[in-house]
Design a protein around this motif. Structure first.
Motif, PDB file in Angstrom:
ATOM      1  N   THR A   1       0.829  -1.206   0.000  1.00  0.00           N
ATOM      2  CA  THR A   1       0.000   0.000   0.000  1.00  0.00           C
ATOM      3  C   THR A   1       0.865   1.258   0.000  1.00  0.00           C
ATOM      4  N   ASP A   2       1.919   1.259   0.794  1.00  0.00           N
ATOM      5  CA  ASP A   2       2.798   2.428   0.854  1.00  0.00           C
ATOM      6  C   ASP A   2       3.511   2.656  -0.480  1.00  0.00           C
ATOM      7  N   ALA A   3       3.933   1.562  -1.125  1.00  0.00           N
ATOM      8  CA  ALA A   3       4.567   1.693  -2.441  1.00  0.00           C
ATOM      9  C   ALA A   3       3.571   2.235  -3.462  1.00  0.00           C
ATOM     10  N   LEU A   4       2.343   1.760  -3.389  1.00  0.00           N
ATOM     11  CA  LEU A   4       1.290   2.259  -4.279  1.00  0.00           C
ATOM     12  C   LEU A   4       1.085   3.758  -4.075  1.00  0.00           C
ATOM     13  N   THR A   5       1.061   4.183  -2.831  1.00  0.00           N
ATOM     14  CA  THR A   5       0.852   5.600  -2.514  1.00  0.00           C
ATOM     15  C   THR A   5       1.945   6.477  -3.118  1.00  0.00           C
ATOM     16  N   VAL A   6       3.183   6.086  -2.918  1.00  0.00           N
ATOM     17  CA  VAL A   6       4.307   6.890  -3.421  1.00  0.00           C
ATOM     18  C   VAL A   6       4.330   6.911  -4.946  1.00  0.00           C
ATOM     19  N   GLY A   7       4.163   5.746  -5.558  1.00  0.00           N
ATOM     20  CA  GLY A   7       4.219   5.676  -7.012  1.00  0.00           C
ATOM     21  C   GLY A   7       3.077   6.422  -7.678  1.00  0.00           C
ATOM     22  N   LEU A   8       1.863   6.237  -7.164  1.00  0.00           N
ATOM     23  CA  LEU A   8       0.717   6.914  -7.764  1.00  0.00           C
ATOM     24  C   LEU A   8       0.795   8.423  -7.580  1.00  0.00           C
ATOM     25  N   ALA A   9       1.307   8.867  -6.442  1.00  0.00           N
ATOM     26  CA  ALA A   9       1.435  10.310  -6.224  1.00  0.00           C
ATOM     27  C   ALA A   9       2.297  10.948  -7.312  1.00  0.00           C
ATOM     28  N   LYS A  10       3.381  10.281  -7.667  1.00  0.00           N
ATOM     29  CA  LYS A  10       4.274  10.808  -8.695  1.00  0.00           C
ATOM     30  C   LYS A  10       3.641  10.737 -10.079  1.00  0.00           C
ATOM     31  N   GLU A  11       2.918   9.652 -10.334  1.00  0.00           N
ATOM     32  CA  GLU A  11       2.314   9.484 -11.660  1.00  0.00           C
ATOM     33  C   GLU A  11       1.111  10.392 -11.862  1.00  0.00           C
ATOM     34  N   LEU A  12       0.314  10.591 -10.813  1.00  0.00           N
ATOM     35  CA  LEU A  12      -0.946  11.310 -10.969  1.00  0.00           C
ATOM     36  C   LEU A  12      -0.856  12.794 -10.626  1.00  0.00           C
ATOM     37  N   GLY A  13       0.265  13.222 -10.047  1.00  0.00           N
ATOM     38  CA  GLY A  13       0.418  14.640  -9.730  1.00  0.00           C
ATOM     39  C   GLY A  13       0.163  15.555 -10.913  1.00  0.00           C
ATOM     40  N   PRO A  14       0.725  15.256 -12.088  1.00  0.00           N
ATOM     41  CA  PRO A  14       0.476  16.121 -13.240  1.00  0.00           C
ATOM     42  C   PRO A  14      -0.987  16.184 -13.669  1.00  0.00           C
ATOM     43  N   ASP A  15      -1.794  15.197 -13.235  1.00  0.00           N
ATOM     44  CA  ASP A  15      -3.226  15.201 -13.542  1.00  0.00           C
ATOM     45  C   ASP A  15      -4.037  15.942 -12.485  1.00  0.00           C
ATOM     46  N   GLY A  16      -3.361  16.540 -11.505  1.00  0.00           N
ATOM     47  CA  GLY A  16      -4.069  17.268 -10.467  1.00  0.00           C
ATOM     48  C   GLY A  16      -4.611  16.398  -9.353  1.00  0.00           C
ATOM     49  N   ILE A  17      -4.112  15.163  -9.245  1.00  0.00           N
ATOM     50  CA  ILE A  17      -4.616  14.213  -8.249  1.00  0.00           C
ATOM     51  C   ILE A  17      -3.562  14.004  -7.173  1.00  0.00           C
ATOM     52  N   ARG A  18      -3.938  14.236  -5.936  1.00  0.00           N
ATOM     53  CA  ARG A  18      -3.046  13.984  -4.812  1.00  0.00           C
ATOM     54  C   ARG A  18      -3.291  12.582  -4.255  1.00  0.00           C
ATOM     55  N   VAL A  19      -2.224  11.903  -3.867  1.00  0.00           N
ATOM     56  CA  VAL A  19      -2.335  10.556  -3.307  1.00  0.00           C
ATOM     57  C   VAL A  19      -1.495  10.489  -2.033  1.00  0.00           C
ATOM     58  N   ASN A  20      -2.134  10.162  -0.937  1.00  0.00           N
ATOM     59  CA  ASN A  20      -1.448  10.052   0.348  1.00  0.00           C
ATOM     60  C   ASN A  20      -1.916   8.809   1.088  1.00  0.00           C
ATOM     61  N   GLY A  21      -1.234   8.495   2.155  1.00  0.00           N
ATOM     62  CA  GLY A  21      -1.613   7.359   2.980  1.00  0.00           C
ATOM     63  C   GLY A  21      -1.677   7.737   4.443  1.00  0.00           C
ATOM     64  N   VAL A  22      -2.420   6.958   5.203  1.00  0.00           N
ATOM     65  CA  VAL A  22      -2.446   7.067   6.666  1.00  0.00           C
ATOM     66  C   VAL A  22      -2.078   5.700   7.216  1.00  0.00           C
ATOM     67  N   ALA A  23      -1.135   5.658   8.137  1.00  0.00           N
ATOM     68  CA  ALA A  23      -0.673   4.395   8.709  1.00  0.00           C
ATOM     69  C   ALA A  23      -1.025   4.353  10.197  1.00  0.00           C
ATOM     70  N   PRO A  24      -2.191   3.793  10.550  1.00  0.00           N
ATOM     71  CA  PRO A  24      -2.562   3.701  11.958  1.00  0.00           C
ATOM     72  C   PRO A  24      -1.738   2.641  12.683  1.00  0.00           C
ATOM     73  N   GLY A  25      -1.619   2.827  13.989  1.00  0.00           N
ATOM     74  CA  GLY A  25      -1.087   1.772  14.832  1.00  0.00           C
ATOM     75  C   GLY A  25      -2.231   0.919  15.346  1.00  0.00           C
ATOM     76  N   VAL A  26      -2.136   0.463  16.579  1.00  0.00           N
ATOM     77  CA  VAL A  26      -3.212  -0.331  17.182  1.00  0.00           C
ATOM     78  C   VAL A  26      -4.370   0.607  17.525  1.00  0.00           C
ATOM     79  N   VAL A  27      -5.537   0.300  16.970  1.00  0.00           N
ATOM     80  CA  VAL A  27      -6.718   1.141  17.143  1.00  0.00           C
ATOM     81  C   VAL A  27      -7.849   0.272  17.696  1.00  0.00           C
ATOM     82  N   GLU A  28      -8.632   0.830  18.578  1.00  0.00           N
ATOM     83  CA  GLU A  28      -9.740   0.087  19.183  1.00  0.00           C
ATOM     84  C   GLU A  28     -10.897  -0.044  18.207  1.00  0.00           C
TER      85      GLU A  28
END
Length: 246
Positions: free
Chosen positions: A162-189
């Protein structure tokens, strides 16, 4: 200006449900994808509507291309062009050592957590590129860097993807005006831990977390909402860790 329209997969419970309610409060209309629990999906949809937003709940298995297309088609047909995606639907399988993981569990975790994210991101990218704007948030996990030995190494591996997808897509889609980010939670109830076979896992993990407690779904939802907001307009390719210091 028209309201943003955001698709949230796995939106019926836990982090997904909290994200739907938070985004509704911040002015988004929501398409809530869920795979099984119609009652939970409708309860979340009711909370979204109570916050003043429109909401459509769609039963969809994100590992199936036809279901992903139906999810986005219904979003566009019912609410308007999709402006945001929260890629959140995920499974872990039972907690176990890697050598004991059943092949069918390996396959399902990969199908949902990797293939499902790819299908949803591809469809979102196609729709958003046509409009020249959009934002995607992929829900990852701190497990991607911790590895989760003795619990779910296979799940951790999908979150590294997922993290690799986030980084790669951000670079590929930036010129199209699309931002791509990720959130990495820890242990959540959430009830995910009971589904894995250890409902007390968040409490037991507290001693290993610098902040001394597990996270709450709303704390992850706040990070997701910020990454989708105009305040994050210059943020892309980032995986935001929300893990209490782990």
């Amino acid at each position: 200006m028209s309201r943003p329209v955001t698709v949230v997969t796995g939106g019926s419970r836990g982090i997904g449900a909290a994200a739907c309610v938070r985004l509704a409060a911040e002015g988004h209309d929501l398409v809530l994808g869920y795979v099984r629990d119609a009652a939970a999906a409708e309860a979340t949809a009711a909370a979204v509507r109570a916050a003043g937003a429109r909401c459509v709940a769609v039963r969809a298995d994100t590992s199936e291309e036809k279901d992903v297309d139906r999810l986005f088609d219904m979003a566009a047909g019912e609410l308007g062009p999709v402006t945001g995606l929260v890629n959140n639907a995920g499974v872990t399988g039972p907690l176990t050592r890697f050598v004991d993981v059943r092949t069918e569990d390996l396959r399902r975790v990969l199908d949902v957590n990797v293939f499902g994210y790819l299908l949803c991101a591809r469809r979102a990218a196609r729709d958003m590129a046509a409009r020249g704007a959009g934002a995607i948030v992929n829900v990852s996990s701190a497990a991607a860097t911790l590895g989760s030995p003795g619990e779910y190494v296979h799940y951790a591996a999908t979150k590294a993807a997922t993290d690799a997808l986030t980084v790669g897509l951000a670079k590929e889609l930036g010129p199209d005006g699309i931002r791509v980010n990720g959130v990495a939670p820890g242990v959540v109830e959430t009830d995910m831990h009971a589904a894995m076979g250890d409902p007390d896992r968040p409490a037991k993990a507290a001693a290993t977390i610098p902040l001394g407690r597990p996270g709450q779904p709303g704390e992850i939802a706040a990070a997701i909402a910020w990454l989708l907001s105009p305040d994050a307009s210059y943020t892309t390719g980032t995986v935001l860790r929300v893990a209490g210091g782990r």
